[in-house]
Enzyme design. Structure first.
Site, PDB file in Angstrom:
ATOM      1  CG  ASN A 233      13.661  12.561  -3.486  1.00 42.71           C
ATOM      2  OD1 ASN A 233      14.213  13.621  -3.232  1.00 42.71           O
ATOM      3  ND2 ASN A 233      14.042  11.781  -4.473  1.00 42.71           N
TER       4      ASN A 233
ATOM      5  CD  GLU B 221       8.264   6.260  10.131  1.00 44.99           C
ATOM      6  OE1 GLU B 221       7.342   6.770  10.799  1.00 44.99           O
ATOM      7  OE2 GLU B 221       9.464   6.507  10.369  1.00 44.99           O
ATOM      8  CG  ASP B 222       4.126   7.279   3.844  1.00 39.98           C
ATOM      9  OD1 ASP B 222       3.258   7.363   4.742  1.00 39.98           O
ATOM     10  OD2 ASP B 222       3.877   7.460   2.645  1.00 39.98           O
ATOM     11  CB  SER B 223       6.039   2.907   1.002  1.00 34.92           C
ATOM     12  OG  SER B 223       7.411   2.720   1.258  1.00 34.92           O
TER      13      SER B 223
ATOM     14  CD  GLN C   8       0.595  10.942   1.547  1.00 36.40           C
ATOM     15  OE1 GLN C   8      -0.370  11.463   2.084  1.00 36.40           O
ATOM     16  NE2 GLN C   8       1.770  10.838   2.162  1.00 36.40           N
TER      17      GLN C   8
ATOM     18  CG  ASP D 171      11.926  12.429   6.928  1.00 35.33           C
ATOM     19  OD1 ASP D 171      11.856  11.201   7.014  1.00 35.33           O
ATOM     20  OD2 ASP D 171      12.916  13.082   7.279  1.00 35.33           O
TER      21      ASP D 171
END
Length: 389
Positions: free
Chosen positions: A19, A284-286, A266, A22
Protein backbone atom coordinates in the site's frame (compact mmCIF):
# COMPACT_ATOMS: atom_id res chain seq x y z
CA UNK A 1 1.57 14.18 -26.07
CA UNK A 2 4.38 16.70 -26.02
CA UNK A 3 7.76 15.08 -26.48
CA UNK A 4 10.11 15.39 -23.53
CA UNK A 5 13.63 14.60 -24.65
CA UNK A 6 15.51 17.32 -22.84
CA UNK A 7 18.39 16.38 -20.57
CA UNK A 8 16.45 17.12 -17.37
CA UNK A 9 13.62 14.64 -18.01
CA UNK A 10 13.54 11.68 -15.62
CA UNK A 11 11.11 8.74 -15.42
CA UNK A 12 10.48 6.77 -12.22
CA UNK A 13 8.49 3.52 -12.32
CA UNK A 14 6.93 2.25 -9.09
CA UNK A 15 4.81 -0.83 -8.42
CA UNK A 16 2.82 -0.27 -5.23
CA UNK A 17 3.60 -2.95 -2.62
CA UNK A 18 2.09 -3.07 0.88
CA UNK A 19 0.00 0.00 0.00
CA UNK A 20 2.30 2.84 1.09
CA UNK A 21 5.98 1.90 1.44
CA UNK A 22 7.34 1.90 -2.10
CA UNK A 23 5.09 4.69 -3.33
CA UNK A 24 5.90 6.75 -0.23
CA UNK A 25 9.62 6.65 -1.03
CA UNK A 26 9.30 7.31 -4.76
CA UNK A 27 6.76 10.11 -4.29
CA UNK A 28 9.05 11.92 -1.87
CA UNK A 29 12.01 11.47 -4.22
CA UNK A 30 10.06 12.66 -7.27
CA UNK A 31 8.86 15.79 -5.45
CA UNK A 32 12.34 16.65 -4.25
CA UNK A 33 13.94 16.18 -7.66
CA UNK A 34 11.33 18.45 -9.22
CA UNK A 35 11.43 21.15 -6.55
CA UNK A 36 15.12 21.32 -5.69
CA UNK A 37 16.68 20.41 -9.05
CA UNK A 38 14.10 21.67 -11.53
CA UNK A 39 13.79 18.28 -13.20
CA UNK A 40 10.82 17.24 -15.34
CA UNK A 41 9.83 14.07 -13.48
CA UNK A 42 7.29 11.49 -14.63
CA UNK A 43 6.23 9.13 -11.84
CA UNK A 44 4.63 6.00 -13.32
CA UNK A 45 2.46 4.16 -10.76
CA UNK A 46 0.48 0.95 -11.22
CA UNK A 47 -2.00 1.46 -8.34
CA UNK A 48 -3.35 4.99 -8.18
CA UNK A 49 -6.08 4.07 -5.68
CA UNK A 50 -3.54 3.11 -3.01
CA UNK A 51 -1.41 6.12 -3.92
CA UNK A 52 -4.47 8.28 -3.25
CA UNK A 53 -4.37 7.46 0.47
CA UNK A 54 -1.21 9.57 0.85
CA UNK A 55 -2.15 12.04 -1.92
CA UNK A 56 -5.88 12.66 -1.36
CA UNK A 57 -6.22 15.05 -4.33
CA UNK A 58 -5.13 12.35 -6.76
CA UNK A 59 -7.84 11.14 -9.15
CA UNK A 60 -7.42 7.34 -9.47
CA UNK A 61 -9.29 7.39 -12.78
CA UNK A 62 -7.10 10.02 -14.43
CA UNK A 63 -4.27 8.61 -16.54
CA UNK A 64 -2.03 11.67 -16.30
CA UNK A 65 -2.08 14.48 -13.72
CA UNK A 66 0.32 16.95 -12.14
CA UNK A 67 1.04 17.62 -8.48
CA UNK A 68 3.92 19.54 -6.91
CA UNK A 69 5.83 19.72 -10.16
CA UNK A 70 5.59 15.98 -10.84
CA UNK A 71 3.61 14.38 -13.67
CA UNK A 72 1.93 11.27 -12.27
CA UNK A 73 1.10 8.69 -14.91
CA UNK A 74 -0.91 5.50 -14.62
CA UNK A 75 1.25 2.49 -15.41
CA UNK A 76 -1.25 0.09 -16.93
CA UNK A 77 -0.74 -3.19 -18.82
CA UNK A 78 -0.22 -2.96 -21.69
CA UNK A 79 1.14 0.57 -21.40
CA UNK A 80 -1.37 2.86 -23.09
CA UNK A 81 0.49 6.15 -22.57
CA UNK A 82 3.47 6.93 -24.72
CA UNK A 83 6.86 6.69 -23.06
CA UNK A 84 9.37 9.26 -24.30
CA UNK A 85 12.95 8.35 -23.31
CA UNK A 86 14.62 11.05 -21.27
CA UNK A 87 17.92 11.39 -19.44
CA UNK A 88 17.25 8.96 -16.58
CA UNK A 89 15.10 5.88 -16.11
CA UNK A 90 14.58 4.64 -12.53
CA UNK A 91 13.19 1.19 -11.83
CA UNK A 92 12.16 1.42 -8.17
CA UNK A 93 12.77 -1.64 -6.02
CA UNK A 94 13.20 -4.14 -8.89
CA UNK A 95 9.66 -3.51 -10.11
CA UNK A 96 10.57 -4.61 -13.70
CA UNK A 97 9.99 -2.06 -16.41
CA UNK A 98 7.12 -2.43 -18.89
CA UNK A 99 8.14 -4.32 -22.06
CA UNK A 100 7.16 -1.28 -24.14
CA UNK A 101 9.79 0.79 -22.32
CA UNK A 102 12.45 -1.89 -22.63
CA UNK A 103 11.74 -2.22 -26.33
CA UNK A 104 12.18 1.51 -26.87
CA UNK A 105 15.47 1.90 -25.04
CA UNK A 106 16.79 -1.30 -26.61
CA UNK A 107 16.01 0.06 -30.08
CA UNK A 108 17.79 3.31 -29.22
CA UNK A 109 20.84 1.38 -28.04
CA UNK A 110 21.02 -0.83 -31.12
CA UNK A 111 20.74 2.17 -33.43
CA UNK A 112 23.64 3.86 -31.66
CA UNK A 113 21.56 6.62 -30.09
CA UNK A 114 21.89 7.87 -26.53
CA UNK A 115 19.87 5.92 -23.99
CA UNK A 116 18.72 6.98 -20.52
CA UNK A 117 20.88 6.24 -17.50
CA UNK A 118 19.07 3.15 -16.21
CA UNK A 119 19.05 2.71 -12.43
CA UNK A 120 17.46 0.23 -10.07
CA UNK A 121 16.66 2.09 -6.83
CA UNK A 122 17.09 -0.49 -4.08
CA UNK A 123 15.67 -0.76 -0.57
CA UNK A 124 17.41 1.00 2.30
CA UNK A 125 19.74 -1.10 4.42
CA UNK A 126 22.55 -0.44 6.90
CA UNK A 127 24.28 -3.76 6.21
CA UNK A 128 28.02 -3.78 5.44
CA UNK A 129 27.67 -5.24 1.94
CA UNK A 130 25.70 -2.23 0.66
CA UNK A 131 28.83 -0.12 0.14
CA UNK A 132 30.34 -2.76 -2.14
CA UNK A 133 27.19 -3.15 -4.25
CA UNK A 134 26.25 0.50 -4.60
CA UNK A 135 26.68 1.65 -8.19
CA UNK A 136 27.54 -1.77 -9.60
CA UNK A 137 26.53 -2.27 -13.25
CA UNK A 138 24.54 -5.19 -14.60
CA UNK A 139 24.77 -5.92 -18.34
CA UNK A 140 21.38 -6.92 -19.72
CA UNK A 141 20.72 -9.32 -22.61
CA UNK A 142 19.96 -6.39 -24.86
CA UNK A 143 23.44 -5.00 -24.24
CA UNK A 144 22.06 -2.21 -22.09
CA UNK A 145 23.66 -1.41 -18.74
CA UNK A 146 21.59 -1.12 -15.57
CA UNK A 147 23.20 0.17 -12.37
CA UNK A 148 22.15 -0.56 -8.82
CA UNK A 149 21.61 2.44 -6.57
CA UNK A 150 21.63 1.63 -2.86
CA UNK A 151 20.46 4.15 -0.26
CA UNK A 152 22.46 3.94 2.93
CA UNK A 153 23.95 5.50 6.04
CA UNK A 154 27.58 5.96 4.94
CA UNK A 155 29.34 8.31 2.48
CA UNK A 156 30.00 5.35 0.15
CA UNK A 157 26.28 4.63 -0.34
CA UNK A 158 23.44 6.48 -2.07
CA UNK A 159 22.39 8.44 1.02
CA UNK A 160 18.99 9.05 2.62
CA UNK A 161 15.91 10.91 1.39
CA UNK A 162 15.66 14.24 3.19
CA UNK A 163 14.38 17.49 1.69
CA UNK A 164 16.76 20.44 1.98
CA UNK A 165 14.50 22.40 4.34
CA UNK A 166 12.98 19.51 6.30
CA UNK A 167 14.99 19.78 9.51
CA UNK A 168 14.50 23.55 9.63
CA UNK A 169 10.73 23.13 9.15
CA UNK A 170 10.60 20.56 11.93
CA UNK A 171 12.54 22.80 14.29
CA UNK A 172 10.29 25.77 13.53
CA UNK A 173 7.24 23.58 14.20
CA UNK A 174 8.60 22.62 17.61
CA UNK A 175 9.85 26.12 18.47
CA UNK A 176 6.43 27.58 17.72
CA UNK A 177 4.77 24.89 19.85
CA UNK A 178 2.27 23.99 17.15
CA UNK A 179 1.47 20.55 18.58
CA UNK A 180 -1.75 21.46 20.37
CA UNK A 181 -3.13 23.32 17.36
CA UNK A 182 -2.33 20.29 15.20
CA UNK A 183 -4.21 17.99 17.59
CA UNK A 184 -7.21 20.29 17.37
CA UNK A 185 -7.23 20.03 13.56
CA UNK A 186 -7.41 16.24 14.01
CA UNK A 187 -10.36 16.59 16.38
CA UNK A 188 -8.36 15.28 19.34
CA UNK A 189 -9.29 16.37 22.83
CA UNK A 190 -8.17 15.64 26.37
CA UNK A 191 -4.42 15.66 25.61
CA UNK A 192 -2.65 17.64 28.32
CA UNK A 193 0.93 18.89 28.10
CA UNK A 194 2.11 16.35 30.70
CA UNK A 195 0.50 13.40 28.89
CA UNK A 196 2.54 11.02 26.72
CA UNK A 197 1.60 10.86 23.03
CA UNK A 198 2.57 7.83 20.96
CA UNK A 199 1.93 7.46 17.22
CA UNK A 200 1.41 3.94 15.84
CA UNK A 201 1.89 2.88 12.21
CA UNK A 202 2.95 -0.77 12.27
CA UNK A 203 2.18 -4.15 10.80
CA UNK A 204 0.11 -6.66 12.77
CA UNK A 205 1.89 -7.78 15.94
CA UNK A 206 1.07 -9.47 19.25
CA UNK A 207 3.49 -6.97 20.78
CA UNK A 208 0.88 -4.23 20.49
CA UNK A 209 -1.55 -5.93 22.85
CA UNK A 210 1.20 -6.51 25.41
CA UNK A 211 2.24 -2.86 25.37
CA UNK A 212 -1.35 -1.60 25.51
CA UNK A 213 -2.05 -3.73 28.60
CA UNK A 214 1.05 -2.29 30.21
CA UNK A 215 0.12 1.29 29.31
CA UNK A 216 -3.43 1.01 30.62
CA UNK A 217 -2.11 -0.05 34.03
CA UNK A 218 0.68 2.53 34.19
CA UNK A 219 1.10 5.75 36.14
CA UNK A 220 1.13 8.15 33.18
CA UNK A 221 -1.73 9.09 30.88
CA UNK A 222 -0.94 7.80 27.39
CA UNK A 223 -2.64 8.76 24.14
CA UNK A 224 -2.08 6.29 21.30
CA UNK A 225 -2.72 7.89 17.89
CA UNK A 226 -3.49 5.25 15.26
CA UNK A 227 -4.15 6.03 11.58
CA UNK A 228 -6.71 3.60 10.14
CA UNK A 229 -4.72 0.63 8.88
CA UNK A 230 -3.10 -2.69 9.67
CA UNK A 231 -2.17 -1.87 13.28
CA UNK A 232 -5.84 -2.09 14.23
CA UNK A 233 -5.90 -5.79 13.35
CA UNK A 234 -3.87 -6.35 16.53
CA UNK A 235 -5.91 -4.08 18.80
CA UNK A 236 -9.15 -6.06 18.88
CA UNK A 237 -9.06 -6.25 22.68
CA UNK A 238 -8.99 -2.44 22.91
CA UNK A 239 -11.24 -1.26 20.09
CA UNK A 240 -14.69 -2.48 19.09
CA UNK A 241 -14.02 -5.01 16.31
CA UNK A 242 -17.76 -5.32 15.62
CA UNK A 243 -18.35 -1.62 15.17
CA UNK A 244 -17.08 0.66 12.40
CA UNK A 245 -13.47 1.64 12.96
CA UNK A 246 -13.75 5.21 11.79
CA UNK A 247 -11.53 8.27 12.22
CA UNK A 248 -12.52 10.23 15.29
CA UNK A 249 -13.36 7.16 17.38
CA UNK A 250 -11.66 6.89 20.77
CA UNK A 251 -11.40 4.12 23.31
CA UNK A 252 -10.32 4.58 26.92
CA UNK A 253 -8.84 1.81 29.09
CA UNK A 254 -7.39 2.92 32.41
CA UNK A 255 -4.48 5.24 31.66
CA UNK A 256 -4.59 4.48 27.93
CA UNK A 257 -6.70 6.33 25.37
CA UNK A 258 -6.65 5.14 21.77
CA UNK A 259 -7.56 7.71 19.11
CA UNK A 260 -8.29 6.59 15.53
CA UNK A 261 -7.05 8.96 12.83
CA UNK A 262 -7.61 9.13 9.08
CA UNK A 263 -4.78 8.26 6.74
CA UNK A 264 -3.06 11.49 5.82
CA UNK A 265 -0.79 12.99 3.22
CA UNK A 266 2.95 12.94 3.79
CA UNK A 267 3.12 16.44 5.27
CA UNK A 268 0.42 15.52 7.78
CA UNK A 269 2.24 12.33 8.74
CA UNK A 270 5.47 14.25 9.33
CA UNK A 271 3.58 16.57 11.67
CA UNK A 272 2.11 13.60 13.51
CA UNK A 273 5.61 12.25 14.11
CA UNK A 274 6.89 15.68 15.19
CA UNK A 275 3.97 16.06 17.61
CA UNK A 276 4.38 12.70 19.34
CA UNK A 277 6.72 11.85 22.21
CA UNK A 278 7.40 8.37 20.84
CA UNK A 279 6.75 6.82 17.42
CA UNK A 280 6.19 3.21 16.38
CA UNK A 281 6.81 2.96 12.64
CA UNK A 282 7.22 0.33 9.96
CA UNK A 283 8.82 -0.42 6.59
CA UNK A 284 11.16 2.14 5.05
CA UNK A 285 9.42 5.46 4.45
CA UNK A 286 7.90 5.98 7.92
CA UNK A 287 11.04 4.49 9.50
CA UNK A 288 13.20 7.19 7.93
CA UNK A 289 10.70 9.96 8.69
CA UNK A 290 10.75 8.90 12.35
CA UNK A 291 14.49 9.52 12.35
CA UNK A 292 14.06 13.01 10.91
CA UNK A 293 11.35 13.67 13.52
CA UNK A 294 14.08 13.46 16.17
CA UNK A 295 12.02 11.47 18.66
CA UNK A 296 12.59 8.00 20.18
CA UNK A 297 10.99 5.23 18.13
CA UNK A 298 10.46 1.52 17.55
CA UNK A 299 11.06 0.18 14.05
CA UNK A 300 8.69 -2.64 13.10
CA UNK A 301 10.65 -4.04 10.20
CA UNK A 302 8.93 -6.08 7.49
CA UNK A 303 9.20 -9.79 8.42
CA UNK A 304 11.34 -11.93 6.10
CA UNK A 305 12.07 -15.64 5.81
CA UNK A 306 14.48 -17.16 8.33
CA UNK A 307 14.27 -13.92 10.35
CA UNK A 308 16.60 -12.13 7.95
CA UNK A 309 14.83 -8.88 8.84
CA UNK A 310 16.37 -9.10 12.31
CA UNK A 311 19.84 -8.99 10.72
CA UNK A 312 18.86 -5.78 8.96
CA UNK A 313 17.47 -4.43 12.23
CA UNK A 314 20.71 -5.26 14.07
CA UNK A 315 22.78 -3.55 11.35
CA UNK A 316 20.79 -0.33 11.68
CA UNK A 317 20.85 -0.37 15.47
CA UNK A 318 24.64 -0.68 15.42
CA UNK A 319 24.80 2.57 13.44
CA UNK A 320 22.16 4.35 15.47
CA UNK A 321 23.60 3.44 18.87
CA UNK A 322 27.33 3.72 18.27
CA UNK A 323 27.73 6.84 20.44
CA UNK A 324 24.81 6.23 22.81
CA UNK A 325 25.46 5.33 26.45
CA UNK A 326 25.84 1.51 26.58
CA UNK A 327 23.07 0.88 29.10
CA UNK A 328 20.61 3.08 27.18
CA UNK A 329 21.63 1.57 23.84
CA UNK A 330 21.14 -1.92 25.26
CA UNK A 331 17.64 -1.10 26.53
CA UNK A 332 16.56 0.47 23.23
CA UNK A 333 17.96 -2.42 21.18
CA UNK A 334 16.23 -5.01 23.35
CA UNK A 335 12.92 -3.17 23.07
CA UNK A 336 13.14 -3.09 19.27
CA UNK A 337 14.13 -6.75 19.04
CA UNK A 338 11.48 -7.77 21.54
CA UNK A 339 8.78 -5.87 19.67
CA UNK A 340 9.75 -7.49 16.37
CA UNK A 341 9.87 -10.96 17.94
CA UNK A 342 6.55 -10.57 19.74
CA UNK A 343 8.16 -11.05 23.15
CA UNK A 344 4.99 -10.26 25.07
CA UNK A 345 6.22 -11.28 28.52
CA UNK A 346 9.33 -9.09 28.51
CA UNK A 347 8.02 -6.07 26.60
CA UNK A 348 6.55 -4.23 29.63
CA UNK A 349 9.86 -4.21 31.49
CA UNK A 350 11.78 -3.31 28.32
CA UNK A 351 9.39 -0.44 27.65
CA UNK A 352 9.84 0.83 31.19
CA UNK A 353 13.63 0.87 30.83
CA UNK A 354 13.38 2.89 27.61
CA UNK A 355 10.76 5.20 29.09
CA UNK A 356 13.07 5.90 32.03
CA UNK A 357 15.76 6.96 29.53
CA UNK A 358 13.39 9.07 27.42
CA UNK A 359 15.25 12.33 27.95
CA UNK A 360 18.62 10.90 26.93
CA UNK A 361 17.08 9.09 23.94
CA UNK A 362 15.40 12.28 22.81
CA UNK A 363 18.68 14.19 22.95
CA UNK A 364 20.34 11.44 20.92
CA UNK A 365 17.48 11.48 18.40
CA UNK A 366 17.92 15.23 17.93
CA UNK A 367 21.62 14.84 17.15
CA UNK A 368 21.18 11.84 14.85
CA UNK A 369 19.85 13.45 11.60
CA UNK A 370 22.92 15.59 10.96
CA UNK A 371 25.16 12.62 11.60
CA UNK A 372 23.12 10.24 9.43
CA UNK A 373 23.00 12.57 6.42
CA UNK A 374 26.80 12.69 6.06
CA UNK A 375 26.58 16.14 4.40
CA UNK A 376 24.51 14.96 1.40
CA UNK A 377 21.02 13.52 1.03
CA UNK A 378 19.90 10.87 -1.47
CA UNK A 379 18.59 13.26 -4.15
CA UNK A 380 21.82 15.27 -4.11
CA UNK A 381 23.95 12.14 -4.44
CA UNK A 382 21.64 10.70 -7.08
CA UNK A 383 21.89 13.78 -9.32
CA UNK A 384 25.68 13.72 -8.97
CA UNK A 385 25.76 9.98 -9.66
CA UNK A 386 23.88 10.52 -12.91
CA UNK A 387 26.27 13.32 -13.94
CA UNK A 388 29.23 11.05 -13.31
CA UNK A 389 27.59 8.28 -15.31
Amino acid sequence: MQSQTQANHWDIFCAVVDNYGDIGVTWRLAKQLAKEYGLAVNLWVDDLASFGHILPKLDPKCASQNFEGVCIKHWDTPLTQEYQPGDVLIEAFACELPPEVLDQITALHRSGNQVPVWLNLEYLSAEDWVEGCHGLPSLQRSGLKKQFYFPGFTPKTGGLICEADLLQRRQAWQDNNERQAFFETLGLSGIQTDHTVISLFSYESDSLEALCRHWQQGDNQIHLLVPIGRSLNSLGAFVDPQGPLTPGSRYSHGKLTIHLLPMTDQQGYDRLLWSSDFNIVRGEDSFLRAQWAAKPFIWHIYPQEEDYHLIKLEAFMAFYCHNLAPEIASAWKKLNIGFNQGAQETLPSLWQQVDNAHSALTQHAQNWPNEALNDADLATRLVQFVKNS
